[in-house]
Design an enzyme around this catalytic site. Structure first.
Site, short mmCIF file in Angstrom:
data_model
loop_
_atom_site.label_atom_id
_atom_site.label_comp_id
_atom_site.label_asym_id
_atom_site.label_seq_id
_atom_site.Cartn_x
_atom_site.Cartn_y
_atom_site.Cartn_z
N LYS A 193 0.84 -0.78 0.28
CA LYS A 193 0.54 0.29 -0.15
C LYS A 193 0.85 1.09 0.07
O LYS A 193 1.90 1.64 1.12
CB LYS A 193 -0.67 -0.14 1.10
N ASP A 228 -3.57 4.61 -1.49
CA ASP A 228 -4.45 4.69 -0.94
C ASP A 228 -4.24 6.69 -0.40
O ASP A 228 -3.67 6.82 0.34
CB ASP A 228 -3.62 3.85 0.88
N LYS A 262 -7.42 7.80 -1.15
CA LYS A 262 -8.79 8.84 -0.50
C LYS A 262 -9.30 9.71 -1.31
O LYS A 262 -9.85 11.51 -0.53
CB LYS A 262 -9.04 8.95 1.27
N ASP A 268 -14.36 14.90 -3.69
CA ASP A 268 -14.09 16.21 -4.35
C ASP A 268 -15.12 16.14 -5.35
O ASP A 268 -15.81 15.69 -5.58
CB ASP A 268 -12.64 17.05 -5.62
N THR A 312 -11.37 5.50 10.92
CA THR A 312 -11.49 4.95 12.70
C THR A 312 -11.16 5.88 13.23
O THR A 312 -11.57 6.08 14.66
CB THR A 312 -10.92 3.92 12.83
N ARG A 356 3.10 -1.63 10.55
CA ARG A 356 3.88 -1.36 12.05
C ARG A 356 4.37 -2.61 12.52
O ARG A 356 5.45 -2.51 13.05
CB ARG A 356 3.90 -0.32 12.98
O1 C5P Z 1 1.26 0.82 11.61
P1 C5P Z 1 -0.21 0.25 11.06
O2 C5P Z 1 -0.85 -1.46 11.04
O3 C5P Z 1 -1.37 0.65 12.64
O4 C5P Z 1 -0.60 0.83 9.71
C1 C5P Z 1 -2.18 0.53 9.37
C2 C5P Z 1 -2.38 0.92 7.69
O5 C5P Z 1 -3.30 1.31 7.48
C3 C5P Z 1 -1.61 2.86 7.85
O6 C5P Z 1 -1.02 2.93 6.31
C4 C5P Z 1 -3.19 4.08 7.90
O7 C5P Z 1 -3.21 4.46 7.73
C5 C5P Z 1 -3.77 2.57 7.21
N1 C5P Z 1 -5.58 3.02 7.96
C6 C5P Z 1 -5.96 2.99 9.33
N2 C5P Z 1 -7.15 3.07 9.68
C7 C5P Z 1 -7.77 3.59 8.81
C8 C5P Z 1 -7.41 3.76 7.79
C9 C5P Z 1 -6.56 3.33 7.08
O8 C5P Z 1 -4.69 2.41 9.81
N3 C5P Z 1 -9.43 3.17 8.75
#
Ligand code: C5P
Length: 232
Positions: free
Chosen positions: A32, A59, A61, A64, A119, A211
């Site tokens: 991603k 990604d 998003k 517009d 979220t 992460r």
């Molecule tokens: O590091 P981690 O596993 O928390 O990363 C989750 C990824 O998913 C990040 O790129 C974050 O921006 C994305 N994301 C999220 N929650 C959302 C939409 C996207 O954690 N509702």
């Protein structure tokens, strides 16, 4: 529809991204690319990662007016990404326009999914700042239904919401779910999390993992653990 693990490459430079991807010598994970990396490096980063043989979820998003989103999606489609997204809050007309823009002359197009409620948006903020009085679950289901009506392939949502979306929009409507952590891992700033195994049980089609893989001592081993738990 094949289940897969998507690695969130939340890096701020091409150098860091390639140092990370170079660790994967035996497999080509689905990755991603988000706003940070795209804004830092531009479209060339997408072409370079694609050239290395990875599938890409871009990604960005989009949100517009329909005409602007349609034309922007046409540009993103030419980058040959595999999946991209927009905000369902842009309404059904915007989502339909996005699909039109995304569809190439030969009829093919990347998968298109919608963000329902971020979220980070709480029911309280929806009510007080956006004047939305419906419950957060009702808005998620309604936005997902709008996305389905517009012809989109699915939504991004929490794994804990995936079951609810499938119940309302059908099994074939894709759920792409971040917020995944190993049972013995750090939660970090995520609040509502599940393990890859639990996400599989609930019915996610793709999990987005950042992460727990990118910050792991051995990212390849962490990726393989995710695949084993989620895909089996
Ligand atoms: O590091 P981690 O596993 O928390 O990363 C989750 C990824 O998913 C990040 O790129 C974050 O921006 C994305 N994301 C999220 N929650 C959302 C939409 C996207 O954690 N509702």
């Amino acid at each position: 529809m094949g289940k897969d693990v998507i690695i969130a490459c939340d890096f701020s430079s091409a150098e860091d991204t390639f140092n990370f991807l170079d660790k994967f010598t035996d497999e080509k994970p689905f990755v991603k690319i988000g706003m940070e990396l795209f804004y830092a490096e531009g479209p060339s980063i997408v072409r370079e990662i694609k050239k290395r043989g990875h599938k890409i979820f871009l990604d960005l998003k989009l949100h517009d007016i329909p005409n602007t989103v349609k034309k922007s999606m046409a540009v993103l489609s030419r980058l040959d990404v595999d999946m991209t997204n927009l905000h369902a809050a842009g309404t059904v007309d915007m989502m339909k326009a996005a699909l039109e823009g995304l569809t190439r002359e030969d009829g093919t197009r990347p998968l298109l999914i919608a963000v329902t409620q971020l979220t980070s948006t709480s029911e309280e903020r929806m009510k007080n700042e956006l004047l939305i009085n419906a419950s957060i679950n009702d808005t998620i289901v309604k936005y997902a239904s709008n996305a389905k009506l517009a012809g989109l392939d699915g939504v991004v949502c929490s794994p804990l919401e995936a079951g609810m979306v499938k119940d309302n929009c059908g099994k074939g409507f894709m759920t792409v779910t971040p917020g995944v952590r190993f049972a013995d891992g750090d939660i970090g700033d995520q609040v509502r999390v599940t393990t890859p195994a639990k996400a599989k049980e609930i019915g996610s089609d793709y999990i987005v993992v950042g992460r727990p893989i990118t910050a792991a001592e051995d990212p390849v081993a962490a990726y393989r653990r995710c695949v084993e738990e989620f895909v089996g």
